[in-house]
Design a protein around this motif. Sequence first.
Motif, PDB file in Angstrom:
ATOM      1  N   LEU A  94      32.252  40.883  46.924  1.00 17.28           N
ATOM      2  CA  LEU A  94      33.306  40.950  45.909  1.00 17.28           C
ATOM      3  C   LEU A  94      34.473  40.026  46.223  1.00 17.28           C
ATOM      4  N   SER A  95      34.744  39.784  47.504  1.00 16.45           N
ATOM      5  CA  SER A  95      35.923  38.998  47.880  1.00 16.45           C
ATOM      6  C   SER A  95      35.719  37.500  47.716  1.00 16.45           C
ATOM      7  N   VAL A  96      34.500  37.032  47.979  1.00 16.33           N
ATOM      8  CA  VAL A  96      34.263  35.583  47.943  1.00 16.33           C
ATOM      9  C   VAL A  96      34.650  34.979  46.587  1.00 16.33           C
ATOM     10  N   PRO A  97      34.228  35.562  45.439  1.00 14.75           N
ATOM     11  CA  PRO A  97      34.655  34.990  44.152  1.00 14.75           C
ATOM     12  C   PRO A  97      36.179  35.009  43.976  1.00 14.75           C
ATOM     13  N   VAL A  98      36.835  36.080  44.448  1.00 11.89           N
ATOM     14  CA  VAL A  98      38.292  36.176  44.307  1.00 11.89           C
ATOM     15  C   VAL A  98      38.970  35.047  45.082  1.00 11.89           C
ATOM     16  N   SER A 116      39.559  38.587  38.760  1.00  7.57           N
ATOM     17  CA  SER A 116      39.884  38.745  40.184  1.00  7.57           C
ATOM     18  C   SER A 116      40.391  40.153  40.474  1.00  7.57           C
ATOM     19  N   LEU A 117      41.191  40.683  39.541  1.00  2.00           N
ATOM     20  CA  LEU A 117      41.716  42.037  39.725  1.00  2.00           C
ATOM     21  C   LEU A 117      40.580  43.059  39.770  1.00  2.00           C
ATOM     22  N   VAL A 118      39.627  42.928  38.843  1.00  3.77           N
ATOM     23  CA  VAL A 118      38.496  43.866  38.795  1.00  3.77           C
ATOM     24  C   VAL A 118      37.684  43.805  40.083  1.00  3.77           C
ATOM     25  N   LEU A 119      37.525  42.606  40.638  1.00  5.46           N
ATOM     26  CA  LEU A 119      36.757  42.450  41.874  1.00  5.46           C
ATOM     27  C   LEU A 119      37.539  42.893  43.110  1.00  5.46           C
ATOM     28  N   ALA A 120      38.847  42.645  43.109  1.00 10.27           N
ATOM     29  CA  ALA A 120      39.658  42.904  44.306  1.00 10.27           C
ATOM     30  C   ALA A 120      39.972  44.378  44.514  1.00 10.27           C
ATOM     31  N   VAL A 121      40.171  45.118  43.436  1.00  6.86           N
ATOM     32  CA  VAL A 121      40.572  46.525  43.576  1.00  6.86           C
ATOM     33  C   VAL A 121      39.547  47.342  44.372  1.00  6.86           C
ATOM     34  N   PRO A 122      38.232  47.239  44.079  1.00  7.23           N
ATOM     35  CA  PRO A 122      37.277  48.005  44.899  1.00  7.23           C
ATOM     36  C   PRO A 122      37.314  47.624  46.384  1.00  7.23           C
TER      37      PRO A 122
END
Length: 731
Positions: A94-98, A116-122
């Motif tokens: 999840l972090s790599v795309p962010v 980025s928000l959707v990926l970073a929150v988890p």
Amino acid sequence: MSTTELELDITGMTCASCANRIERKLTKLDGVTAEVNYATEKAHVSFPEATTTDDLIRTVEAAGYGARLPEPANDDRERHLRTLRVRLIWSIALSVPVVLLAMIPPLQFPGWQWVSLVLAVPVVVWGGSGFHRAAWTNLRHGAATMDTLVSVGTIAALGWSLYALFFGTAGMIGMTHGWSLLATHSDGSGSIYLEAAAGVTTFILAGRYIEARSKLRAGDALRALLDLGAKDVAVRAPDGSEERIPAERLRVGDEFVVRPGERIATDGVVIEGASAVDQSMVTGEPVPAEVGEGDAVVGGTIGVSGRLVVRATRVGSDTQLAQMAHLVEQAQASKAGAQRLADRVAGIFVPIVFVLAAATLATWLLLGQPAASAFTAAVAVLIIACPCALGLATPLALMIGTTRGAEQGILIKDAEALERAREIDTIVLDKTGTVTSGRMSVGEILPAEGEDAAEVLRIAAAVESASEHPIARAIVEAAGAGIPAVSDFRSLEGLGAQGIVDGRAVVIGRAQLLDQWAASLDDDLRARFDAAQGTGATVVAVAWDGRARGAIAVSDTIKPTSAEAVRELRALGLEPVLVTGDAEDPARTVAAEVGIERVIAGVLPADKVDVVRGLQQEGRSVAMVGDGVNDAAALAQADLGMAMGTGADVAIEASDLTLVRGDLRVAADAVRLSRRTLGIIRGNLFWAFAYNVAAIPLAALGLLAPMLAGAAMAFSSVFVVLNSLRLKRFH
């Protein structure tokens, strides 16, 4: 007031400051002393009768951690490692795309910041849940640890990003005009730090996973050592029949059968048969040793060739294997002086970091810098400063070094022994059993005029049958069967022995002892006595009924590796000194053959302590190598005591290092391993301190982005792990 010692398994620790906090809580109890080891996740506690185990466990739990009595299973640590691995894999995905979207502008599409928000929150909430949970637990107890730094830093970065997206200028633009590209304004109201929040969480998770995996694997060799014992054993009944029973049911005195390829179930003495035995698991020696009737064998070793019948002499926790494991665990639980300093620093480190972060934020704002820049620098300070590397610096290296030593036949008692090993410049070597084989044999019997040589040997053997001294064993073996009983036996330290045999008062030992008994050697016997000594033999005189009856010359063979060992010790900068109770001539003969220049002969057991003390008064740092009961006091007096594992238990107990194999070269290996381990520890501590000293100012000056700070912090722990793992290659 009597005290009890025990070890507790501690759970929930995440850094050195956790260990320091538990230690402080435990030691506040009346009469309790404790050492908590972050790497081994154990607490070694000494407590009075008035305190119970439940009191200790409740105290640890009240501090926000878990405690329990040790359990043999390792399932919890394995399960924790698997959980960390799953969190890390998903967080990386999840972090790599962010990170890529934030760092590479061509990849940014309309509305990328919301993706980025959707990926970073988890990542921050679920991936970093361990940090947040620990931070909340510590907050409830009024404490702060490394998890507090990480939790506050990542939540602050996520919170600021949410504010910028939903309430900042750029966020309002995005919501009003659809999926428009987020613009960063000079006032910082549009800046987001989602890549920092996700990246920091992932980097620290990676460091935590590598750290946990290394701590678990560092103890694998020790756990393998404990698992080496046989699971079942063929016990021989008095009628010759055999029954297989679980090995734990063996009792002292039981006779059991060892066939080729089987493990020897417990320590014992061979009473029948002969075989080559692979002893590498306890001695590090790859070449199997030949054993036969009367030879001692060690539980866990493997019979290679012939069939053996062994009588059990030690079982359970008394076996050499169990004692080796106990010594290694004891060493791993200890702390070097440098580590105690590091623990004290770690204990106050986190509050200082919060003060520095607040000061950084305030300074940037007072200087008129944008709020986003001030916030970035403050978060970077929070994240970069981690005491984890300090907490791992000593215990991880000690775990690997002591376990590697056990594999090589070197047992290190504690971390302080490592520090002393670095300083020694003189090594005192006991002759018999250390430089020489200690397996003496009678070479010549010198009867006085009118005496029978066989009778002199028989009477001498009767007295010596009550002694464990190597010379005594040689005389007894030479006499064979038919030795009469001895009564009123008395050992005369460093001089000989006396007893009543067939109603006659017998004394055997040095010529000086006979002088004290007014039974001096006559001129002819004295001349032959001196001539035998001149050949390098040890000669003992025998007298009874007030007259010298003869002398017995006993010779010892020099171990084939002793000369090489002396050369290796010299190469390490150590001056060898040979100390022995033997006469000057045989002592110098041995010393010349192995290359030792300084010899102190005719030394009584009490004088060995004085020899060591005298060298220390010369300003020397002294190591002592010995194997007998009469070496124990000198081993304790020396700056570094090294006991041959083939020797007496009391000598091993008094020493700092135990050399399981009866090879003097292992003493040089032990010094090398001690110095290498301490060098690794000091290197770890230096870089852990240097890292924080250099990185915190860079972060405060805004020269280190939060995400890079997280990566650097994780790398500091990984560096300590990798540096410590170099000890696994020690030979």
